[in-house]
Design a protein around this motif. Structure first.
Motif, short mmCIF file in Angstrom:
data_model
loop_
_atom_site.label_atom_id
_atom_site.label_comp_id
_atom_site.label_asym_id
_atom_site.label_seq_id
_atom_site.Cartn_x
_atom_site.Cartn_y
_atom_site.Cartn_z
N THR A 638 0.74 -1.15 -0.03
CA THR A 638 -0.05 -0.09 -0.02
C THR A 638 0.81 1.07 0.19
O THR A 638 1.81 1.44 0.99
N ALA A 639 0.60 2.15 -1.19
CA ALA A 639 1.34 3.24 -1.07
C ALA A 639 1.22 4.37 0.06
O ALA A 639 0.15 4.11 0.67
N GLY A 640 2.06 5.18 0.47
CA GLY A 640 1.80 6.17 1.53
C GLY A 640 2.77 7.41 1.39
O GLY A 640 3.25 7.82 0.18
N PHE A 641 3.10 7.96 2.72
CA PHE A 641 3.85 8.95 2.57
C PHE A 641 5.01 8.65 3.52
O PHE A 641 4.90 8.01 4.48
N ILE A 642 6.11 9.18 3.27
CA ILE A 642 7.36 9.28 4.17
C ILE A 642 7.73 10.75 4.54
O ILE A 642 7.72 11.78 3.93
N THR A 643 7.64 10.76 6.02
CA THR A 643 7.79 12.29 6.61
C THR A 643 8.99 12.28 7.40
O THR A 643 9.34 11.32 8.53
N ILE A 644 9.83 13.27 7.33
CA ILE A 644 11.07 13.50 8.33
C ILE A 644 10.85 14.90 8.94
O ILE A 644 10.74 15.90 8.36
N ARG A 645 11.14 14.78 10.19
CA ARG A 645 11.10 16.12 10.93
C ARG A 645 12.44 16.28 11.65
O ARG A 645 12.90 15.47 12.32
N GLU A 646 13.08 17.32 11.33
CA GLU A 646 14.36 17.65 12.06
C GLU A 646 14.12 18.87 13.19
O GLU A 646 13.63 19.78 12.90
N THR A 647 14.75 18.40 14.50
CA THR A 647 14.61 19.38 15.36
C THR A 647 15.69 19.43 16.27
O THR A 647 16.81 18.60 16.39
N ASN A 648 15.93 20.73 16.79
CA ASN A 648 17.18 21.19 17.46
C ASN A 648 16.77 22.01 18.62
O ASN A 648 15.18 22.23 18.60
#
Length: 1017
Positions: A638-648
């Protein structure tokens, strides 16, 4: 994708010179029909997506055709919007009449049946409940198709198509370019007019529905809208109200997201937990200390120290972030106890205290002999001492536990040592410098360095001193009723102050304001400098502490110089680094991957101090790298989304990318003939898929002549068949076909006849056969005394035999020719073998027969049995026995003679037959194989061909000699003569010297000197 083209029939049209082009909203286009290729009408013609095949012959009224160029040329273009069919006649014109109507229909996405189809409007439309209605609008019209499914949870899809009508009068509808507005957050509004361009002098009206726009009814009061949805603009020729087009405009206005967090207890003791509940969002993502993450709206945390937890929720205007701080109260600590640690005996009214903490209670204890006169239960008590000291102690009790503090108090006649308070460094010739001790009521004797003078206060606890050019010790002797104590302060005289080091944050967030300070020396001022762009916001700016705004700065060196009446000090410096909140990271990786792919790597640039949170949708899973800048992901189907969150420490940035999944190939199906003839070339194929390779296997003995690696091969077969199979390999895996069993019909070869080559005389129904080959016929022939009893035209026949053998021949015939094989068969009888025997009377013989499986013996006289391969014969006379035998098929007979022999003759001889008593004789026997002697008492052995006899008296010995079939007996006598008895006369005699006597022997016949003469000399 299928593209039916429907045209009205009201205008004549010559299409022989048309070039038909399909253009996607994203700008990509393909040629469906090249110019000059097809003739005829295009009504209800469907183009299938393969493409690449040229048109031939007359173009029919309807039907299915390959486009001139493959529809894969549209891959990667934005499909959302208005699709265009272009008809270009070049220099030859459009012939008689004009194009009166056309439509484009896409069968993607598919709706699982049963589906319902709703068109709007349905004006001038037939078959409106199908995917392919026919329309003939009077004016250019946009038709909306809604496809739905009655099953709960199934989606509804809506697509629009605009049919542009060019009237025969020559009306050319206005053009319009629609650019859908970018999504905004409520309560923002969107002006529909901003989405329309390229309309020239056309009149524009805006409507809520396609039907209203087409009918020019119910226009919107304003082009500005505040709700999401699809609106329609009517673009009308300013000189002809009947000449217009209708275009859709999609508006997205998302609601605001406002999240809040409620803690059950914002202040906790160490080791305790508190629950944080977020509300107001659709989904939640939490971060906290030590890599803490969560995705539920409620979390329970147990921080070790005061900590801040941040929750984010996607929505308008972007990602909303709320932070909440959980304060961890320290386990209560108390003290130190403030008060005198040395008292005179019987001192009264002495005060002791600890810092007062709201909510705490205090329990005090004092040394033996001392009493608490006031303050028990509070943070401060008054004590009267006795003659001895000890510990003054307190136990503080608070919500997070208890704590103790102790102060050892000495009761002595000697006063405590005073502590002088005053500057340790002064300027040369400084005046009115104050030095003091905290006690009062004593007498005080001060001394100062050489060159300095006490200006005032001698005898008190505070003096003022005027210094000269040199330093030294300022000392004090304090005298009380309990004794004396002393202290000194060494004072340096210096011209230049030493600027203290700067304290503050080494790293700060861009745009923040922070404090920096040095230790404050009374009377000093401080000159600060900050990096370019930084601003000192505190006033006055020459204090020992400043506030710095870093909004316009990139960081750098802060410096400060201390200024005093003694001069300007050294410079202290402090380097500050600016930390920026992360920008939206750039995600690197493949976003079109195979179904069920594993260990796919995705990464963003690694920035020191940043943490990284990965999330995926669909049925993908993150297998490693969570919290780092690189993650590995396993995919499902099943297709979908990849999410990356960078936090400092200064914020976060987030990027989301959709991924698509490619399924593996399906098992190909092999097509081709079976059976085939040996030595021929045959073609086998599977459906050809672009980008796939094909690995074929064929039976042993067959050869792939051409086509290996493609979807079609030519195979040259040998003599044997087997399976033809193929494995298709594509970018996302491989699939193997079900093997196609191919049998080979060989040109006949010399058949091998199976059957026995030796048979019994007169045998019947003997089987002979060859391998049965499909498509072959068989003919059997014989010679000699052999006849075919059955099966003369099959692969298996039976034969009858006489007393003589002959030849059997088979001829096999098929479509490739014939071949023959001949065998020679002999007739046989059973041969029985038996050996004759000879025995003595009373003995028996073992007779054996061979060559058959069953046997019969006759006559029965003298036999232990008349059947079997082995019998025991004991006839009373020489007898001839007849043996009849059978091997189960054939018969035979023979005879064997048992001869009756006379008894054995046993021969005996001895070394002597006359013995003196005590001597032995050897007896030898011959004529037999074994021997038994009697009597055995005086023999050396009872058996053997040779024995030793030692009889005491004359004895006769008997021996029985034997062979396997005979025996005999004989005797021998050994005569024994006894030893003689000798007597001497006289048996005793006495003589004198010189005399002689005669002795006479008797009892024997001969003597060896039977007289002796004995002389005595």
């Amino acid at each position: 994708m299928a593209v039916p083209l429907a045209f009205g029939s009201s205008c004549a049209l010559n299409t022989s010179g048309f070039e038909v082009t399909l253009t996607a909203p994203g700008g990509c286009n393909i040629i469906l029909v090249p110019a000059g290729t097809a003739t005829g009408n295009y009504n209800n013609t469907t183009f299938v997506p393969v493409g690449g095949s040229a048109f031939g012959g007359g173009f029919p009224n309807g039907g299915t055709w390959n486009p001139s160029e493959p529809m894969s040329g549209l891959n990667g273009c934005n499909p959302n919007g208005v699709w265009t069919l272009s008809f270009d006649a070049g220099a030859i014109g459009i012939g008689v009449g004009t194009l009166s109507g056309w439509s484009i229909s896409f069968d993607d996405p598919a709706i699982t049946g049963p589906a319902t189809y709703t068109w709007s409007p349905t004006t001038n439309m037939t078959n409106s409940n199908t995917l392919t209605p026919t329309v003939c609008p009077a004016n250019t019209t946009t038709y909306d198709l809604t496809v739905s499914n009655s099953n709960p949870g199934c989606p509804t899809y809506t697509e629009g198509v605009t049919v542009t009508v060019s009237p025969c009068s020559g009306c050319t509808p206005p053009t319009a370019t629609i650019t859908n507005p970018a999504a905004v957050c409520a309560p923002s509004t969107i002006n529909l007019a901003s989405a329309v361009s390229g309309t020239g002098t056309a009149l524009l009206t805006y409507h809520a529905t396609n039907a209203d726009a087409t009918a020019d009814a119910n226009p919107l009061g304003s082009s500005t809208v505040s709700a999401s949805g699809t609106y329609f603009v009517r673009v009308e020729d300013s000189t002809d109200p009947t000449c217009f087009i209708v275009q859709p405009i999609t508006v997205t206005i998302n609601p605001l997201v406002n999240i809040s967090v409620t803690p059950t207890n914002p202040t906790i003791c160490p080791g305790a937990s508190t629950t944080l509940t977020a509300s107001g969002g659709a989904s939640y993502s939490w971060t906290g200390p030590s890599g803490f993450t969560a995705t539920t709206n409620t979390i329970t945390v147990t921080p070790a120290a005061t900590s801040t937890y941040v929750v984010t929720s996607p929505g308008c205007p972007g990602v909303t972030t709320v932070s909440v701080t959980v304060t961890v109260s320290s386990v209560v600590t108390t003290g130190p106890i403030t008060g005198s640690n040395s008292e005179c005996p019987n001192a009264t009214g002495v005060t002791y205290s600890v810092p007062n903490v709201s909510g705490s209670t205090y329990a005090w204890t004092v040394p033996a002999g001392a009493t608490i006169t006031a303050g028990q239960g509070t943070n401060s008590i008054t004590v009267d001492f006795g003659a001895t000291g000890g510990n003054v102690a307190v136990t503080e009790t608070a919500s997070c536990g208890t704590a103790n503090a102790t102060l050892a108090v000495t009761v002595t006649s000697t006063p405590i040592t005073p502590v002088i308070v005053g500057p340790a460094a002064v300027c040369p010739n400084a005046t009115a410098i104050t030095y003091s001790v905290s006690s009062t009521g004593s007498t005080y004797a001060w001394t100062v360095p050489a060159g300095a003078t006490i200006a005032s206060g001698q005898g008190t606890n505070t003096i003022t001193v005027n210094f000269g050019a040199t330093g030294g010790d300022v000392s004090l002797t304090e005298t009380t009723g309990c004794g004396t104590g002393s202290d000194l302060q060494t004072v340096a005289v210096s011209n230049t102050p030493t600027t203290p080091p700067i304290t503050g944050d080494l790293a700060v967030c861009a745009g923040s304001t922070t404090l920096y300070s040095v230790t404050n020396n009374v009377g000093s001022t401080y000159t600060w400098t900050v990096p370019a762009g930084a601003v000192i916001t505190s006033t006055p700016i020459d204090m020992n502490t400043i506030s710095v705004d870093w909004t316009a700065s990139t960081g750098g060196v802060i410096s400060v110089v201390e200024n005093s009446t003694c001069g300007t000090g050294t410079t202290s410096t402090f380097t500050v680094t600016i930390i920026n909140a992360p920008i939206v990271p750039t995600l690197v990786g493949d976003f079109i991957v195979c179904e069920n792919a594993s260990a796919e790597t995705y990464s963003v640039t690694n920035n020191i101090g940043s943490t990284y949170l990965w999330t995926v949708t669909g049925d993908a899973t993150i297998t490693s790298g969570q919290g780092t800048n690189t993650a590995t992901i396993n995919f499902g189907t099943t297709a979908g989304f990849i999410t990356i969150r960078e936090t400092n420490a200064c914020g976060f940035g987030e990027f989301q990318q959709q991924y698509l999944l490619i399924p593996p190939p399906t098992a190909p199906v092999v097509a081709g003939p079976s059976p085939v003839c040996a030595g021929t070339n045959v073609t086998y194929t599977v459906t050809n898929n672009v980008g796939s390779t094909y690995n074929w296997t064929v039976p042993v003995g067959a050869t792939i002549v051409s086509g290996q690696g493609t979807n079609s091969i030519t195979v040259s077969f040998g003599a044997t068949g087997g399976n033809v199979s193929v494995t298709e390999t594509a970018a996302c895996g491989n699939a193997s076909s079900t093997p196609l069993a191919v049998s080979v019909t060989p040109a006949p070869i010399t058949p091998t006849i199976t059957g026995i080559l030796s048979v019994c005389e007169n045998a019947t129904g003997i089987s002979y056969s060859v391998a049965n080959n499909a498509g072959s016929t068989y003919a059997w022939t014989t010679t000699g005394g052999i006849t075919i009893a059955s099966g003369a035209a099959t692969n298996a026949a039976t034969a009858n035999f006489g007393t003589a053998g002959g030849n059997i021949t088979l001829t096999e015939t098929n479509s490739c020719g014939n071949a023959s094989s001949t065998i020679t068969v002999n007739t046989i009888r059973v041969t029985i073998n038996a050996a004759p025997a000879s025995i003595c009377p009373g003995f028996s013989a073992n007779l054996s027969a061979s060559g058959a499986t069953t046997y019969t013996w006759s006559p029965a006289a003298g036999l232990n049995t008349t059947s079997g391969a082995n019998v025991i014969a004991n006839p009373i006379a020489t007898t001839i026995y007849t043996i009849s035998g059978s091997d189960g098929t054939c018969l035979g007979d023979t005879t064997v003679t048992v001869t009756l022999l006379p008894p054995l003759t046993i021969n005996l001889n001895a070394t002597t037959t006359n013995l003196c008593s005590g001597n032995t004789s050897t007896i030898n026997a011959s004529g037999a194989d074994t021997y038994v002697w009697t009597p055995a008492a005086t023999l050396s052995s009872s058996t053997g061909a040779s024995v030793i006899a030692n009889p005491n008296t004359t004895a006769t010995y008997s021996v029985v000699g034997s062979t396997a079939t005979c025996s005999g007996t004989n005797t021998i006598t050994i005569t024994v003569t006894p030893e003689p008895v000798i007597s001497l006369t006289p048996n005793s005699v006495t003589i004198c010297e010189g005399e002689s006597a005669t002795v006479t022997a008797t009892g024997a016949s001969t003597y060896a000197g039977h007289q002796i003469q004995i002389s005595h000399l």
